[in-house]
Design an enzyme around this catalytic site. Structure first.
Site, PDB file in Angstrom:
ATOM      1  N   GLU A   9       1.095  -1.167  -0.092  1.00  0.00           N
ATOM      2  CA  GLU A   9      -0.003  -0.139  -0.028  1.00  0.00           C
ATOM      3  C   GLU A   9       0.800   1.080  -0.054  1.00  0.00           C
ATOM      4  OE1 GLU A   9      -3.554   1.907   2.722  1.00  0.00           O
ATOM      5  OE2 GLU A   9      -3.540  -0.183   2.393  1.00  0.00           O
ATOM      6  N   ASP A 113      -2.955  -3.324   2.994  1.00  0.00           N
ATOM      7  CA  ASP A 113      -3.573  -3.418   4.263  1.00  0.00           C
ATOM      8  C   ASP A 113      -4.601  -4.413   4.416  1.00  0.00           C
ATOM      9  OD1 ASP A 113      -1.730  -1.800   5.718  1.00  0.00           O
ATOM     10  OD2 ASP A 113      -3.424  -0.118   5.855  1.00  0.00           O
ATOM     11  N   TYR A 329      -0.064  -4.366  14.146  1.00  0.00           N
ATOM     12  CA  TYR A 329      -0.930  -3.519  13.219  1.00  0.00           C
ATOM     13  C   TYR A 329      -1.920  -2.882  13.896  1.00  0.00           C
ATOM     14  CZ  TYR A 329      -4.340  -2.612   9.297  1.00  0.00           C
ATOM     15  OH  TYR A 329      -5.208  -1.980   8.360  1.00  0.00           O
TER      16      TYR A 329
END
Length: 758
Positions: A9, A113, A329
């Site tokens: 990303e 993601d 994350y």
């Protein structure tokens, strides 16, 4: 055997992946090596097309002579949604498209993601590029070398995520229709820039509703009593739960409103001088420790403790995750870890213990043993990502050396904020793995000779458990109520004992209004859909927005000037502006209802789970949006947004006031400015008018626009394309001219070269 193309990303993530998998050679827009090509998006490369692509009136034309057409064509419902490459990232998209088309690329590895937004952004790129090659999914919970290697060993087929992508695409389309249609119908009807969104409007309503509750709150003065006893403790009387006082002296909650009535009781108790303990109960109680952080709870805690906005907290967490690799994350909606992580947690606590500040508590925790139970571990409650925890990179970290880049600083990331956010995560891990707080609670009742019963509660700690960790590492202050309880010590008292009155006091009190929302409480309202109850069903768990987007929604409310901050002490409260209040007034109730918005989220989730279809959702949604557009059109209530408008110039056509509307792009930044006059005048000037773009190859600035309106002309250097492909510069003069359509005057912008004097 050809290449596998990895698409991350962001460039920083692509760089981390490339290093681990051996793609070490840098090319233009990608890395290559060891059988891999590694490239990246830059956030959004592809999005949904603008209205004009489908034949609708362009956004910059809805206030000129095409306004009637724009009004009539609402709601905007394209027959088939189209994708477009965003101008700002066109070059990187071309690189990705060419890489996907290479004959030596066998398959794609989606390294975006893992949240729904990450899935759809990558799918948009593949769809727009016409990529039909096989796709596998990279699923990492952190960006450490170990986690990346493990994820490449366990790539998952993209088919597992098709329903999530389908549901997210459905949501994108519904959001486009609702946002475009409702914003346009309200903006045109009320001649003002009004932004309406599926999540934004209910969030604004939470703020407005709380503000009105505070504004309309009527203070009630009432009286309570406290008796201080010779035995060393106090007992309290709050309201008349025994119905001993006449109704006319009380409110409907039993609070006594008449001071003389309480004064009389006080004198009776002082005169009689003694009371009897009629009830005495001691029980052992415990308060369990808090769970690990998800992003919303981290944002709440950072707002309460440091005053950080949700978007600033997320920006810091992203840096700690992506660049520093110190936490897992962050955009997670889970507060649990999976069972496979449990054996690693003792190592994590030991690694935390290598930092001096946390050393003693980490060592103590290891000695006692980690309290990891079902409150911490639940595989079923972890979908894409587990709770936020530190990685093995935390070992021996020097907190004083945490720093931000210049680009990160623009998002509110500083060395202090990085340290503070990391500290919250570290402390929460130590707290969550600790034991419960155990205490002994004693409650007693004293009845005095005039028949009035007073009560008191006292707490005696047995084991501080997680509270000891909190108080040492976080500096958490005890609540006032807890202080009062813990100060109460009942020594050698028994049921039936006579106690002696030292003094009795009449305590004047007043009811207090609820507090305005802070970002912390607003995030809770969004998460729980306002904790509203509809048809007997609590909507908690079906919140509005997502963990990753709620901070941006709140930020956009500030940027569109429908809310503002009000600082009191260290706390910033949020209140609506007059424009925000008016926006809620003009909206149909369903558009700011937390209930219906939460239900839409639930239906989208059902699509993602394979339990429903896009057709089912859109069928109901289109009926709804048509009704709401018509409802705004039919609204006869006179509402004006003029108070929100700042006069920036006088109109070149009619000399009346000119106002400015700042159009925002998808990132909340100023896209262009539209200057407009009154309802009866068709004057409009946009900084990105096609005349400027053609002659100048750019938009005009705000300063240039104001100068243009003030002087009625504007001289600037223009660019001319020559036949040989080169360009020439000349001085052009921009002027206003009038045109009349259906008896209404509109404005043209003309440009002619300025001839040089001989």
């Amino acid at each position: 055997m050809g290449f596998a193309l990895c698409v991350a990303e962001k460039p920083s993530v692509a760089n981390d992946i490339a290093k681990v998998i051996g793609a070490t050679k840098r090319e233009d827009g990608f890395f290559v090596g060891n059988g891999y090509l590694v490239s990246w998006a830059i956030g959004h490369l592809v999005g949904l097309c603008e209205p004009e692509v489908y034949g609708f009136v362009p956004q910059n034309k809805i206030f000129d002579e095409m306004m009637d057409k724009a009004y009539a064509e609402l709601p905007l419902v394209p027959d088939d949604f189209k994708l477009m490459v965003l101008e700002s990232t066109k070059a990187q998209f071309r690189i990705l498209k060419d890489l996907m088309a290479r004959k030596d690329v066998d398959y794609i590895i989606d390294c975006g993601d893992m949240g729904p937004e990450g899935h759809i952004l990558q799918w948009f790129i593949r769809k727009m590029a016409g990529c039909t090659k096989p796709v596998k999914r990279f699923c990492a919970t952190s960006m450490t070398e170990q986690a990346i290697k493990k994820s490449f060993q366990n790539l998952r087929p993209i088919e597992e995520f098709e329903n999530i992508i389908r549901g997210e695409f459905c949501k994108k389309k519904a959001d486009w229709i609702l946002g475009m249609s409702m914003s346009r119908v309200a903006s045109i009807k009320y001649k003002s820039g009004i932004n309406i969104g599926r999540v934004q409007s209910p969030t604004l309503f939470f703020i407005v509703k709380r503000y009105l509750e505070v504004t309309n709150f009527k203070v009630t003065n009432y009286f309570t009593m406290r008796v201080n006893l010779a035995e060393g403790f106090s007992v309290f009387w709050k309201k008349d739960i025994e119905n001993k006082i006449p109704l006319k002296m009380k409110d409907n909650e039993g609070r006594v409103l008449d001071k003389a009535t309480i004064d009389k009781i006080v004198q009776e108790i002082i005169k009689d001088g003694t009371g009897i303990i009629t009830e005495l109960n001691t029980v052992k109680k415990g308060i369990d420790r808090p769970q690990l952080f998800d992003i919303t709870e981290l944002q709440r805690e950072a707002n309460r403790k440091f005053g950080y906005t949700a978007s600033v907290t997320l920006a810091n967490a992203q840096v700690l995750y992506e660049r520093m690799k110190l936490i897992s994350y962050p955009r997670t909606d889970s507060r649990y870890i999976t069972s496979d992580l449990v054996p690693l947690m003792a190592d994590r606590i030991n690694e935390i213990g290598t930092i001096a500040k946390y050393s003693r508590q980490a060592q103590e925790l290891i000695k006692r043993g980690l309290n990891i139970d079902k409150k911490i571990v639940d595989d079923k409650k972890v979908t894409d990502h587990h709770a936020i925890i530190v990685t093995e990179k935390i070992k021996n970290v020097d907190l004083s050396k945490l720093s931000s880049s210049s680009e990160e600083s623009k998002k509110g990331v500083t060395s202090d904020s990085l340290k503070n956010i990391l500290n919250l995560v570290l402390c929460r891990m130590l707290v969550s793995f600790s034991e419960a707080y155990i205490f002994e609670q004693t409650s007693l009742t004293v009845k005095f000779q005039n028949g009035f019963s007073f009560s008191a509660i006292g707490k005696k700690p047995i084991s501080l458990g997680f509270k000891a960790v909190e108080e040492e590492l976080s500096g958490i202050e005890k609540e006032d109520e807890d202080k009062q309880d813990e100060e109460q010590v009942f020594k050698n008292v028994v049921k039936g004992q006579t106690v002696t009155v030292k003094d009795c006091l009449n305590i004047p009190c007043k009811t207090t209004p609820p507090k305005l929302h802070t970002e912390a409480t607003l995030l809770t309202a969004m998460e729980n859909a306002g904790a509203n109850v509809e048809n007997g069903a609590i909507l908690k768990g079906r919140g509005i927005g997502t963990q990753a987007t709620r901070g941006d929604i709140i930020r956009k409310l500030f940027e569109t000037k429908v809310v503002e901050g009000e600082k009191k002490g260290k706390t910033t409260y949020i209140k609506p502006t007059s424009k925000g209040l008016s926006v809620i007034r003009v909206l149909p109730q369903e558009l700011y209802s937390a209930g219906i918005t939460a239900k839409w989220e639930t239906k989208i989730a059902q699509i993602a789970e394979g339990k429903s279809t896009e057709d089912d959702f859109m069928k109901d949604f289109l009926v709804f949006i048509k009704e709401k557009v018509q409802q705004v059109k039919d609204n006869k209530e006179p509402i004006s947004f003029k108070k929100e408008r700042e006069v920036v110039a006088s109109c070149p056509l009619c000399s009346e006031n000119v106002y400015a509307f700042y159009n925002k792009d998808e990132n909340g930044k100023n896209d262009f400015i539209r200057y407009y006059c009154s309802e009866n005048c068709g004057f409009q000037l946009q900084t990105n008018n096609e005349v400027f773009l053609k002659r100048l190859r750019r938009s005009i600035t705000e300063t240039e626009a104001k100068k243009f309106m003030h002087n009625r002309f504007l001289a600037l250097d223009c660019i001319l394309s020559l036949d040989d492909g080169k360009t020439a510069t000349y001085k052009g003069e921009f002027t206003f001219s009038k045109r009349v359509v259906d008896d209404k005057t509109y404005c043209n912008i003309d440009c002619i070269p300025i001839k040089k004097k001989k």
